[in-house]
Scaffold this motif. Structure first.
Motif, PDB file in Angstrom:
ATOM      1  N   VAL A 122       1.006  -1.125  -0.076  1.00 16.73           N
ATOM      2  CA  VAL A 122      -0.123  -0.052  -0.018  1.00 16.73           C
ATOM      3  C   VAL A 122       0.824   1.299  -0.004  1.00 16.73           C
ATOM      4  N   THR A 123       0.843   1.956  -0.959  1.00 16.99           N
ATOM      5  CA  THR A 123       1.803   3.236  -1.220  1.00 16.99           C
ATOM      6  C   THR A 123       1.012   4.475  -0.543  1.00 16.99           C
ATOM      7  N   GLY A 124       1.862   5.650  -0.533  1.00 20.55           N
ATOM      8  CA  GLY A 124       1.275   6.671  -0.151  1.00 20.55           C
ATOM      9  C   GLY A 124       0.832   6.630   1.380  1.00 20.55           C
ATOM     10  N   THR A 125       1.283   5.821   2.194  1.00 17.42           N
ATOM     11  CA  THR A 125       0.840   5.385   3.607  1.00 17.42           C
ATOM     12  C   THR A 125       1.980   5.244   4.326  1.00 17.42           C
ATOM     13  N   ARG A 126       2.501   5.950   5.584  1.00 19.13           N
ATOM     14  CA  ARG A 126       3.464   5.751   6.402  1.00 19.13           C
ATOM     15  C   ARG A 126       2.841   5.443   7.899  1.00 19.13           C
ATOM     16  N   VAL A 127       3.686   4.744   8.680  1.00 18.53           N
ATOM     17  CA  VAL A 127       3.586   4.555   9.955  1.00 18.53           C
ATOM     18  C   VAL A 127       3.868   6.024  10.860  1.00 18.53           C
ATOM     19  N   VAL A 128       2.931   6.490  11.649  1.00 20.82           N
ATOM     20  CA  VAL A 128       3.479   7.740  12.444  1.00 20.82           C
ATOM     21  C   VAL A 128       3.099   7.218  14.011  1.00 20.82           C
ATOM     22  N   GLY A 129       2.814   6.001  14.389  1.00 18.80           N
ATOM     23  CA  GLY A 129       2.885   5.833  15.598  1.00 18.80           C
ATOM     24  C   GLY A 129       2.429   4.484  16.035  1.00 18.80           C
ATOM     25  N   PHE A 130       2.360   4.003  17.012  1.00 23.53           N
ATOM     26  CA  PHE A 130       1.912   2.440  17.209  1.00 23.53           C
ATOM     27  C   PHE A 130       1.773   2.406  18.913  1.00 23.53           C
ATOM     28  N   ASP A 131       0.959   1.662  19.280  1.00 21.78           N
ATOM     29  CA  ASP A 131       0.653   1.251  20.778  1.00 21.78           C
ATOM     30  C   ASP A 131       0.649  -0.528  20.803  1.00 21.78           C
ATOM     31  N   VAL A 139      -1.460   0.048  15.074  1.00 20.08           N
ATOM     32  CA  VAL A 139      -0.529   0.822  14.343  1.00 20.08           C
ATOM     33  C   VAL A 139      -1.513   2.015  13.835  1.00 20.08           C
ATOM     34  N   ARG A 140      -0.823   3.310  13.975  1.00 17.74           N
ATOM     35  CA  ARG A 140      -1.497   4.601  13.365  1.00 17.74           C
ATOM     36  C   ARG A 140      -0.770   4.711  11.948  1.00 17.74           C
ATOM     37  N   LEU A 141      -1.649   5.031  11.058  1.00 21.03           N
ATOM     38  CA  LEU A 141      -1.076   5.226   9.612  1.00 21.03           C
ATOM     39  C   LEU A 141      -1.604   6.451   9.224  1.00 21.03           C
ATOM     40  N   ALA A 142      -0.808   7.304   8.284  1.00 26.28           N
ATOM     41  CA  ALA A 142      -1.143   8.572   7.700  1.00 26.28           C
ATOM     42  C   ALA A 142      -1.123   8.147   6.156  1.00 26.28           C
ATOM     43  N   SER A 143      -2.313   8.202   5.623  1.00 28.37           N
ATOM     44  CA  SER A 143      -2.365   7.827   4.285  1.00 28.37           C
ATOM     45  C   SER A 143      -2.898   9.235   3.394  1.00 28.37           C
ATOM     46  N   ARG A 144      -2.177   9.350   2.145  1.00 26.81           N
ATOM     47  CA  ARG A 144      -2.536  10.224   1.371  1.00 26.81           C
ATOM     48  C   ARG A 144      -3.318  10.079   0.179  1.00 26.81           C
ATOM     49  N   GLY A 145      -4.067   8.963   0.345  1.00 27.18           N
ATOM     50  CA  GLY A 145      -5.098   8.599  -0.646  1.00 27.18           C
ATOM     51  C   GLY A 145      -5.941   9.720  -0.825  1.00 27.18           C
ATOM     52  N   GLY A 160      -9.049  -2.331  10.759  1.00 25.87           N
ATOM     53  CA  GLY A 160      -8.776  -1.157  10.297  1.00 25.87           C
ATOM     54  C   GLY A 160      -9.958  -0.137  10.500  1.00 25.87           C
ATOM     55  N   GLY A 161      -9.800   1.061  10.818  1.00 25.23           N
ATOM     56  CA  GLY A 161     -10.784   2.208  11.053  1.00 25.23           C
ATOM     57  C   GLY A 161     -10.479   3.278  10.996  1.00 25.23           C
ATOM     58  N   VAL A 162     -11.029   4.198  10.411  1.00 26.10           N
ATOM     59  CA  VAL A 162     -10.790   5.598  10.221  1.00 26.10           C
ATOM     60  C   VAL A 162     -10.755   6.421  11.604  1.00 26.10           C
ATOM     61  N   VAL A 163      -9.860   7.128  11.667  1.00 24.52           N
ATOM     62  CA  VAL A 163      -9.346   8.055  12.710  1.00 24.52           C
ATOM     63  C   VAL A 163      -9.721   9.378  12.400  1.00 24.52           C
ATOM     64  N   GLY A 164      -9.055   9.766  11.058  1.00 23.21           N
ATOM     65  CA  GLY A 164      -9.321  11.083  10.637  1.00 23.21           C
ATOM     66  C   GLY A 164      -9.826  10.966   9.017  1.00 23.21           C
ATOM     67  N   ASP A 165     -10.459  11.957   8.508  1.00 23.10           N
ATOM     68  CA  ASP A 165     -10.818  11.721   6.972  1.00 23.10           C
ATOM     69  C   ASP A 165      -9.660  12.555   6.118  1.00 23.10           C
ATOM     70  N   GLY A 166      -9.483  11.972   5.033  1.00 22.37           N
ATOM     71  CA  GLY A 166      -8.655  12.520   4.202  1.00 22.37           C
ATOM     72  C   GLY A 166      -9.389  12.485   2.625  1.00 22.37           C
ATOM     73  N   ALA A 175      -6.231   3.570  11.760  1.00 22.38           N
ATOM     74  CA  ALA A 175      -5.648   2.782  12.826  1.00 22.38           C
ATOM     75  C   ALA A 175      -6.140   1.409  12.386  1.00 22.38           C
ATOM     76  N   CYS A 176      -4.977   0.489  12.437  1.00 24.59           N
ATOM     77  CA  CYS A 176      -5.289  -0.948  12.271  1.00 24.59           C
ATOM     78  C   CYS A 176      -4.371  -1.959  13.108  1.00 24.59           C
ATOM     79  N   ARG A 177      -5.046  -3.094  13.227  1.00 22.13           N
ATOM     80  CA  ARG A 177      -4.536  -3.988  14.151  1.00 22.13           C
ATOM     81  C   ARG A 177      -3.350  -5.084  13.439  1.00 22.13           C
ATOM     82  N   ALA A 178      -2.364  -5.424  14.161  1.00 20.96           N
ATOM     83  CA  ALA A 178      -1.528  -6.550  13.535  1.00 20.96           C
ATOM     84  C   ALA A 178      -1.081  -7.340  14.902  1.00 20.96           C
ATOM     85  N   ASP A 179      -0.626  -8.476  14.471  1.00 18.65           N
ATOM     86  CA  ASP A 179       0.005  -9.265  15.566  1.00 18.65           C
ATOM     87  C   ASP A 179       1.388  -8.636  15.749  1.00 18.65           C
ATOM     88  N   VAL A 180       2.241  -8.411  14.590  1.00 12.40           N
ATOM     89  CA  VAL A 180       3.688  -7.876  14.723  1.00 12.40           C
ATOM     90  C   VAL A 180       3.806  -6.357  13.675  1.00 12.40           C
TER      91      VAL A 180
END
Length: 425
Positions: A122-131, A139-145, A160-166, A175-180
């Motif tokens: 998935v391009t145009g998307t970067r990790v900005v933070g995680f818990d 994982v919190r992702l910023a996407s430029r789509g 996956g779920g929208v935290v902010g609108d673009g 925000a999305c969930r992963a095991d690793v």
């Protein structure tokens, strides 16, 4: 198990292929909108080539790159000081390849999309933070789509779920969930920065590195890497990187010039990464090199662009991540490129990570085993690269010590079991 990889560079893409081979669900997020075959040359040592061959990429590597046959060491006039065979000629079961970095990245990207599906990267998307928690990592992702929703990761990472609108090219946070979470996001890694907020600035060797590439007539065997050192510890390296150019009777010569300009210390302020420079800036440091049979000044004048980088690394870390998050490649262990090992070590990282995650144990145990295996190995390479850059010892002794430190001795590599989980299990 679901793994999210930050960064679609060589290490991140190799990790995706290796994890998928082990039956692990994986998605890669990359900050650039379009991955293009950019960059210059890169060397792949036999220990990395072995891993790519075992991933089924050997034929493509052979077609696109050059199997390096020898290293030839000279002074600034071209007088030979020392030479040594490389790859298969040195007794390895696998070649050493010199390739175009962008073409290698494209080869890996094509393989990921073919084997894992078009939505795996998935391009145009970067990790900005995680818990991170005991049961997974958010994982919190910023996407430029244009519009971003839970499908930003193609369904491969649950929750996956929208935290902010673009909208219309703006940025949105998802925000999305992963095991690793694997931080393979390079020298300026956001994942590393959160894991190690007190890491401080990068460490500059005091050396500037100039790079370029130009098509020219073949020289020596047509598969020779030339390493020349002149007054003031200025070093010039040149090697062919294109099998396709060789098929036309030509040589696409990648060159690197290392120029010491300051004492080592922290890299303060903003560095001019990838900034093109006027050839005259470098030619000022190559006075007296005109008699070299490679015609070093002519190669420099014929190259465009010429890029300048500060040669940096970081002090090796005692740990990379935690129970659900780890690092890989330059994000984990940036090193001086003097030993042509950065990409190779990232590839081995990827394979070892996948091997341990496929072991059947807990995620925490797998990441701990990965770090226990790779942290001391890569720390040795970081330190060996520093010695290689600064040593006044004989060239032959320095290169032999470097190979021992990097785990690249012939017998050791040829005898080592495969990192493919099915083969080792």
């Amino acid at each position: 198990m679901k793994v999210l990889i930050a960064g679609a560079g060589i290490g991140g893409l190799c990790a995706a292929l290796s994890l998928a081979e082990a039956g692990i669900e994986v998605t890669v997020v990359e900050s650039v909108r379009e991955i293009r075959p950019l960059g210059l040359g890169v060397n792949l040592q036999p220990h990395a080539v072995r891993e790519l061959v075992e991933l089924g990429l050997g034929d493509a590597l052979a077609a696109g790159g050059i199997a390096t046959a020898e290293h030839v060491y000279t002074d600034e006039r071209g007088a030979e000081l020392f030479s040594e065979p490389r790859g298969v000629a040195a007794g390895y079961r696998w070649p050493q390849y010199s390739v175009h970095r962008g073409e290698l990245q494209q080869l890996l990207l094509d393989a990921v999309r073919e084997r894992l599906g078009a939505g795996a990267v998935v391009t145009g998307t970067r990790v900005v933070g995680f818990d991170s928690g005991a049961d997974g990592v958010t994982v919190r992702l910023a996407s430029r789509g244009s519009v971003v929703g839970g499908a930003v990761v193609g369904g491969a990472v649950a929750g996956g779920g929208v935290v902010g609108d673009g909208v219309d090219g703006g940025s949105a946070e998802v925000a999305c969930r992963a095991d690793v979470l694997v931080g393979a996001d390079g020298l300026h890694s956001a994942v590393r920065a959160q894991l190690h907020p007190a890491q401080g600035p990068m460490l500059w060797s005091g050396t500037l590195m100039y790079r370029g590439a130009v098509e020219a007539d073949p020289y020596l065997t047509g598969r020779s890497m030339v390493i020349s050192q002149g007054p003031g510890r200025v070093a010039f390296l040149a090697y062919p990187i294109s099998g396709r150019a060789a098929d036309r009777g030509r040589s696409l010569v990648n060159w690197v010039c290392q120029v010491p300009v300051a004492e080592p210390g922290p890299l303060l302020g903003e560095a001019d990464w990838n900034r093109p420079v006027d050839p005259a800036e470098l030619l000022d440091h190559l006075v007296g090199w005109e008699g070299h049979w490679l015609d070093v000044p002519a190669l420099v004048r014929a190259s465009s662009p010429i890029l300048r980088f500060p040669m940096v690394d970081r002090e090796p870390l005692a740990s990379w991540g935690g129970e659900r998050v780890t690092l890989l490649g330059d994000a984990a262990h940036p090193m001086y490129p003097v030993g042509a090992n950065g990409a190779s070590q990232a590839i081995v990282d990827a394979r070892v990570l996948a091997y341990h995650l496929a072991s059947g144990g807990s995620v925490g145990a797998a990441l701990a085993a990965y770090e226990q295996e790779r942290i001391p190995a890569t720390a040795a390479v970081v330190r060996a690269a520093r010695v290689m850059l600064n040593s006044d010892a004989a060239v032959g002794a320095v290169t032999a010590d470097y190979r021992r430190a990097t785990g690249a001795e012939v017998e050791r590599l040829n005898a080592r079991p495969s990192l493919t989980p099915a083969a080792r299990g």
